[in-house]
Write an enzyme that holds these catalytic residues in place. Structure first.
Site, PDB file in Angstrom:
ATOM      1  N   ARG A  93     -11.352   2.015  -7.854  1.00 20.95           N
ATOM      2  CA  ARG A  93     -12.126   1.764  -6.634  1.00 20.95           C
ATOM      3  C   ARG A  93     -11.475   2.505  -5.474  1.00 20.95           C
ATOM      4  O   ARG A  93     -10.288   2.849  -5.515  1.00 20.95           O
ATOM      5  CB  ARG A  93     -12.194   0.278  -6.304  1.00 20.95           C
ATOM      6  CG  ARG A  93     -10.865  -0.324  -5.885  1.00 20.95           C
ATOM      7  CD  ARG A  93     -11.081  -1.606  -5.097  1.00 20.95           C
ATOM      8  NE  ARG A  93      -9.855  -2.359  -4.865  1.00 20.95           N
ATOM      9  CZ  ARG A  93      -8.994  -2.140  -3.863  1.00 20.95           C
ATOM     10  NH1 ARG A  93      -9.184  -1.144  -3.013  1.00 20.95           N
ATOM     11  NH2 ARG A  93      -7.918  -2.909  -3.726  1.00 20.95           N
ATOM     12  N   ASN A  95      -9.829   2.875  -1.817  1.00 22.28           N
ATOM     13  CA  ASN A  95      -8.908   2.081  -1.015  1.00 22.28           C
ATOM     14  C   ASN A  95      -8.964   2.601   0.425  1.00 22.28           C
ATOM     15  O   ASN A  95     -10.046   2.838   0.939  1.00 22.28           O
ATOM     16  CB  ASN A  95      -7.505   2.136  -1.633  1.00 22.28           C
ATOM     17  CG  ASN A  95      -6.625   0.999  -1.179  1.00 22.28           C
ATOM     18  OD1 ASN A  95      -7.078  -0.128  -1.029  1.00 22.28           O
ATOM     19  ND2 ASN A  95      -5.356   1.292  -0.925  1.00 22.28           N
ATOM     20  N   ASP A 196       1.786   0.002   2.989  1.00 20.58           N
ATOM     21  CA  ASP A 196       0.342  -0.167   2.828  1.00 20.58           C
ATOM     22  C   ASP A 196      -0.365   0.706   3.864  1.00 20.58           C
ATOM     23  O   ASP A 196      -0.289   1.919   3.828  1.00 20.58           O
ATOM     24  CB  ASP A 196       0.002  -1.658   2.934  1.00 20.58           C
ATOM     25  CG  ASP A 196      -1.360  -2.006   2.356  1.00 20.58           C
ATOM     26  OD1 ASP A 196      -2.244  -1.138   2.333  1.00 20.58           O
ATOM     27  OD2 ASP A 196      -1.561  -3.165   1.941  1.00 20.58           O
TER      28      ASP A 196
END
Length: 291
Positions: A93, A95, A196
């Site tokens: 998927r 991100n 992140d």
């Protein structure tokens, strides 16, 4: 500032024209918008996990969901697919994503976990969606394509592949959108955990959200040194952006997915969105996708 909890809050974007914070809850399959004036959260549900959202010049948003790029019309809640990618990788998927200085949307993919802590390695890639809807693949064999931004002089592209526990810098050609020549910029310390989301401030320094590290850190891309650490009241800190009327506030997203019940009971703020003030530095406005 946002008490409504997100399973996986991500990709905060300050939208000046709406005076609002736009973000996604990946695992709840929602694009959200919070107004600091009314303190209200509105959301649009979509049919797949949505990794990122960015502003469109003509209004509405460009989003990366499942393995496709799409437009989201906020008023009608209509999602229009632009392009499907990676149909040979059903477990992948999209991100994180962000628009470059010339209005191109960069977004990367990752493999989903098949069991807690278990995922196929090096299945991700980084793509660029041009305003004419053409796409190029910029990087391959990534684990978790994540935080990204550009230097203030538009000569450098910064990117995080989370499982490398590092921030890398690439040369960037603003005319073609191509990136090249990666070099290591900063490797995270043990207590900082995994990098992140990321954003840049008006002084050209990078802010990196540390998932499971409960903090954001400020890095000098010239020296590769950490300049500052701001700890937050929950561990799973996912991303950050500057916003507010003069971009002097930092908004930070978090997640509660990935915490077991015992930890959740001790983490009342997991999944909330925070505002950091008094940093003494401002951010810069977001770029708009040029179509």
């Amino acid at each position: 500032v946002v008490k409504e909890k997100n399973r996986m809050g991500e990709c905060p974007v300050w939208e000046e024209r709406e005076n609002a914070l736009v973000y996604v809850d990946i695992n709840s399959q929602k694009v959200c918008r919070w107004s600091p004036v009314t303190n209200e959260v509105q959301s649009v549900s979509v049919d797949a996990r949505v990794g990122s959202v960015a502003l469109r010049q003509c209004g509405g948003y460009v989003i990366a969901l499942g393995t496709r790029f799409a437009f989201l019309d906020w008023d009608t809640q209509e999602v229009t697919t632009i392009l499907e990618l990676e149909q040979d990788k059903p477990n992948n998927r999209f991100n994180d994503g962000k628009v470059d200085p010339k209005g191109r949307f960069f977004a990367g993919t990752m493999a989903e976990e098949t069991a807690p802590g278990v995922r196929a390695r090096r299945q991700g890639a980084l793509y660029t969606l041009f305003p004419d809807h053409s796409v190029i693949k910029q990087l391959d064999q990534l684990d978790i394509s994540n935080g990204l931004d550009w230097s203030l002089d538009h000569r450098t592209f910064f990117h995080i592949d989370s499982l490398s526990y590092a921030v890398h810098a690439f040369s960037y050609d603003v005319h073609t959108g191509k990136i090249a020549c990666p070099k290591l910029l900063y490797h995270l310390e043990k207590e900082e955990q995994m990098p992140d989301g990321m954003c840049i401030d008006a002084e050209g320094k990078l802010w990196v959200a540390c998932i499971d590290g409960g903090r954001v850190i400020r890095i000098d891309p010239e020296t590769g040194k950490r300049l500052q650490t701001v700890k937050l009241p929950t561990p799973r800190i996912t991303s950050c952006c500057f916003g507010g009327k003069d971009y002097s506030e930092m908004y930070v997203t978090s997640a509660y997915d990935g915490l077991d019940e015992a930890t959740l009971a001790k983490e009342p703020h997991a999944g909330e969105i925070f505002k950091i003030t008094g940093l003494g530095v401002k951010g810069i406005p977001q770029n708009f996708y040029a179509a």
